[in-house]
Scaffold this active site. Sequence first.
Site, mmCIF file in Angstrom:
data_model
loop_
_atom_site.group_PDB
_atom_site.id
_atom_site.type_symbol
_atom_site.label_atom_id
_atom_site.label_comp_id
_atom_site.label_asym_id
_atom_site.label_seq_id
_atom_site.Cartn_x
_atom_site.Cartn_y
_atom_site.Cartn_z
ATOM 1 N N ASP A 34 0.853 -1.191 0.000
ATOM 2 C CA ASP A 34 0.000 0.000 0.000
ATOM 3 C C ASP A 34 0.891 1.243 0.000
ATOM 4 O O ASP A 34 1.926 1.269 0.674
ATOM 5 C CB ASP A 34 -0.889 -0.002 1.261
ATOM 6 N N THR A 37 -1.905 6.383 0.918
ATOM 7 C CA THR A 37 -2.511 7.669 0.534
ATOM 8 C C THR A 37 -3.359 8.151 1.711
ATOM 9 O O THR A 37 -3.467 7.464 2.742
ATOM 10 C CB THR A 37 -3.436 7.506 -0.698
ATOM 11 N N ASP A 60 3.988 1.716 -4.358
ATOM 12 C CA ASP A 60 2.981 2.354 -5.203
ATOM 13 C C ASP A 60 2.776 1.520 -6.473
ATOM 14 O O ASP A 60 3.744 1.250 -7.199
ATOM 15 C CB ASP A 60 3.536 3.755 -5.541
ATOM 16 N N THR A 125 -16.241 -2.701 -9.660
ATOM 17 C CA THR A 125 -17.380 -2.067 -8.991
ATOM 18 C C THR A 125 -18.639 -2.089 -9.855
ATOM 19 O O THR A 125 -18.546 -2.138 -11.091
ATOM 20 C CB THR A 125 -17.017 -0.598 -8.654
ATOM 21 N N ASP A 126 -19.785 -1.977 -9.209
ATOM 22 C CA ASP A 126 -21.063 -1.863 -9.944
ATOM 23 C C ASP A 126 -21.116 -0.586 -10.768
ATOM 24 O O ASP A 126 -21.898 -0.470 -11.724
ATOM 25 C CB ASP A 126 -22.264 -1.931 -8.977
ATOM 26 N N GLU A 127 -20.253 0.384 -10.412
ATOM 27 C CA GLU A 127 -20.316 1.681 -11.089
ATOM 28 C C GLU A 127 -19.895 1.613 -12.555
ATOM 29 O O GLU A 127 -20.175 2.528 -13.327
ATOM 30 C CB GLU A 127 -19.444 2.709 -10.350
ATOM 31 N N TYR A 151 -14.131 8.119 -12.016
ATOM 32 C CA TYR A 151 -13.764 6.952 -11.192
ATOM 33 C C TYR A 151 -14.240 5.672 -11.876
ATOM 34 O O TYR A 151 -13.471 4.727 -12.079
ATOM 35 C CB TYR A 151 -14.380 7.061 -9.792
ATOM 36 N N ALA A 153 -15.052 5.190 -14.932
ATOM 37 C CA ALA A 153 -14.377 4.969 -16.220
ATOM 38 C C ALA A 153 -12.996 4.346 -15.997
ATOM 39 O O ALA A 153 -12.569 3.468 -16.752
ATOM 40 C CB ALA A 153 -14.251 6.281 -16.976
ATOM 41 N N LYS A 155 -12.147 2.421 -13.523
ATOM 42 C CA LYS A 155 -12.344 1.018 -13.122
ATOM 43 C C LYS A 155 -12.745 0.186 -14.348
ATOM 44 O O LYS A 155 -12.287 -0.944 -14.517
ATOM 45 C CB LYS A 155 -13.427 0.910 -12.036
ATOM 46 N N LYS A 190 -16.874 8.889 2.931
ATOM 47 C CA LYS A 190 -17.901 8.084 2.276
ATOM 48 C C LYS A 190 -19.250 8.235 3.005
ATOM 49 O O LYS A 190 -19.298 8.550 4.195
ATOM 50 C CB LYS A 190 -17.466 6.620 2.225
ATOM 51 N N ASN A 250 -30.591 6.926 -0.862
ATOM 52 C CA ASN A 250 -29.675 7.551 0.103
ATOM 53 C C ASN A 250 -30.459 8.216 1.234
ATOM 54 O O ASN A 250 -30.028 8.197 2.390
ATOM 55 C CB ASN A 250 -28.780 8.563 -0.611
ATOM 56 N N ARG A 274 -24.470 16.043 -7.226
ATOM 57 C CA ARG A 274 -23.145 15.751 -7.789
ATOM 58 C C ARG A 274 -23.284 15.764 -9.320
ATOM 59 O O ARG A 274 -24.272 15.267 -9.862
ATOM 60 C CB ARG A 274 -22.733 14.361 -7.308
ATOM 61 N N GLY A 276 -23.242 14.588 -12.908
ATOM 62 C CA GLY A 276 -23.304 13.250 -13.532
ATOM 63 C C GLY A 276 -23.710 12.143 -12.568
ATOM 64 O O GLY A 276 -23.401 10.970 -12.810
HETATM 65 P P1 NAD Z 1 -10.052 2.831 0.020
HETATM 66 O O1 NAD Z 1 -9.977 4.131 -0.705
HETATM 67 O O2 NAD Z 1 -10.591 2.787 1.405
HETATM 68 O O3 NAD Z 1 -8.597 2.160 0.075
HETATM 69 C C1 NAD Z 1 -7.743 2.143 -1.017
HETATM 70 C C2 NAD Z 1 -6.345 1.789 -0.537
HETATM 71 O O4 NAD Z 1 -5.492 1.742 -1.695
HETATM 72 C C3 NAD Z 1 -5.750 2.804 0.434
HETATM 73 O O5 NAD Z 1 -5.166 2.152 1.530
HETATM 74 C C4 NAD Z 1 -4.707 3.519 -0.393
HETATM 75 O O6 NAD Z 1 -3.596 3.984 0.367
HETATM 76 C C5 NAD Z 1 -4.289 2.439 -1.384
HETATM 77 N N1 NAD Z 1 -3.748 2.993 -2.629
HETATM 78 C C6 NAD Z 1 -4.268 4.010 -3.359
HETATM 79 N N2 NAD Z 1 -3.472 4.284 -4.409
HETATM 80 C C7 NAD Z 1 -2.446 3.389 -4.343
HETATM 81 C C8 NAD Z 1 -1.304 3.162 -5.158
HETATM 82 N N3 NAD Z 1 -1.047 3.917 -6.234
HETATM 83 N N4 NAD Z 1 -0.460 2.145 -4.810
HETATM 84 C C9 NAD Z 1 -0.702 1.397 -3.716
HETATM 85 N N5 NAD Z 1 -1.745 1.584 -2.896
HETATM 86 C C10 NAD Z 1 -2.618 2.580 -3.219
HETATM 87 O O7 NAD Z 1 -10.872 1.866 -0.944
HETATM 88 P P2 NAD Z 1 -11.858 0.649 -0.570
HETATM 89 O O8 NAD Z 1 -13.203 1.204 -0.319
HETATM 90 O O9 NAD Z 1 -11.204 -0.222 0.420
HETATM 91 O O10 NAD Z 1 -11.923 -0.073 -1.989
HETATM 92 C C11 NAD Z 1 -11.013 -1.114 -2.324
HETATM 93 C C12 NAD Z 1 -11.297 -1.559 -3.751
HETATM 94 O O11 NAD Z 1 -12.661 -1.975 -3.874
HETATM 95 C C13 NAD Z 1 -11.108 -0.451 -4.800
HETATM 96 O O12 NAD Z 1 -10.576 -1.050 -5.953
HETATM 97 C C14 NAD Z 1 -12.520 0.033 -5.074
HETATM 98 O O13 NAD Z 1 -12.620 0.552 -6.387
HETATM 99 C C15 NAD Z 1 -13.294 -1.261 -4.926
HETATM 100 N N6 NAD Z 1 -14.708 -1.127 -4.534
HETATM 101 C C16 NAD Z 1 -15.043 -0.471 -3.368
HETATM 102 C C17 NAD Z 1 -16.380 -0.409 -2.993
HETATM 103 C C18 NAD Z 1 -16.780 0.278 -1.717
HETATM 104 O O14 NAD Z 1 -17.977 0.446 -1.486
HETATM 105 N N7 NAD Z 1 -15.859 0.664 -0.852
HETATM 106 C C19 NAD Z 1 -17.376 -0.965 -3.813
HETATM 107 C C20 NAD Z 1 -16.983 -1.633 -4.980
HETATM 108 C C21 NAD Z 1 -15.654 -1.710 -5.323
#
Ligand code: NAD
Length: 321
Positions: A34, A37, A60, A125-127, A151, A153, A155, A190, A250, A274, A276
Amino acid sequence: MQRSILITGGAGFIGLNLVYYLLEMNYEDVTIFDSLTYAANQRELERLSKERQVQFIEGDVTKQAEVGQLFERSYDVVIHLAAESHVDRSIAEAKPFLDTNILGTYHLLEQVRQGRCGLLLHMSTDEVYGSLAATTSPLTEAGLLRPGNPYAASKAGADLLIHSYVHTFSLPVIIMRAANNYGRYQHAEKLIPKVIMHALENNTIPLYGDGGHRRQWLHVYDHCMAIMTIMEKGVPGEIYHIGGTHEYTNLETVKRILQLLGKDEELITFVEDRKGHDRRYALSSEKLKRQLGWQAVTPFAQGLEDTVLWYRDQWRKGAFR
Ligand code: NAD
């Protein structure tokens, strides 16, 4: 047999929950990668690394050399969660989303291509499907990708790149598309933690548009069970939906939180929508249920109550982030 598991983005919301879940299931060889960030929960990561047998590597996914170093050893399974994940931020500035979500995924795919990972589970993601009409049935995995914000796009871009690599190189990669998650350790930007935080502080709660945007909610514990199920039984090259059981607007979700905290609905303030803003997402998880035997088990009412109480407890201890 013990498998070595690498979790990218393991210091984020879903990542931390997944690491705890894997440890509960007695997995011993778990590595977190990780870049820490703003979205990473460093306090929890430190606690976890002190108390439990987990390796943490700071790095990274956008940096090819750092990913190369990470794969100096191989992994049986890589669960790719690292991402920029907040839609509002992608609307303000899309570039970090393209870098991390697409380029970062490319770097991992190249490692899989070189045989350094037995199975890559990619979290999507569903998005990626964009907004659904109110009367459309929940989508199957064959739905068209029509992302409605940068976002989504980014994914969808990663999903398409994976599709091409699986097609061209027959790589062992699975795409998982999940609904909105909720539970402990989620960043306060969130919806659910934000509403809880504002309500606890008796601050007004900004709600986009008319609050009628519909989402499925998936408890993060159910999500972790689904990921485990897919890791154990999923078929490489396939896509699996991980959806919630019901859809809620919501506004309904916010009202439920206020009720759980005994706060007045007058705290809700409708603000300009928001840009779009997708009206509705809805996934069908039938494939995952039928083929691999997973289904969500946490009722929203119970999961939400547990979550609200957990955040209230954190807030009382001054640990809400
Ligand atoms: P989050 O934002 O809480 O965590 C993301 C983590 O990734 C953080 O710890 C961040 O430091 C790390 N990170 C970001 N950029 C990085 C990089 N360049 N290199 C290494 N680490 C990096 O996200 P989350 O909610 O835990 O989501 C995790 C995954 O699940 C994501 O891919 C997200 O798109 C997907 N997702 C999330 C949800 C949701 O509701 N949270 C739903 C569907 C899909």
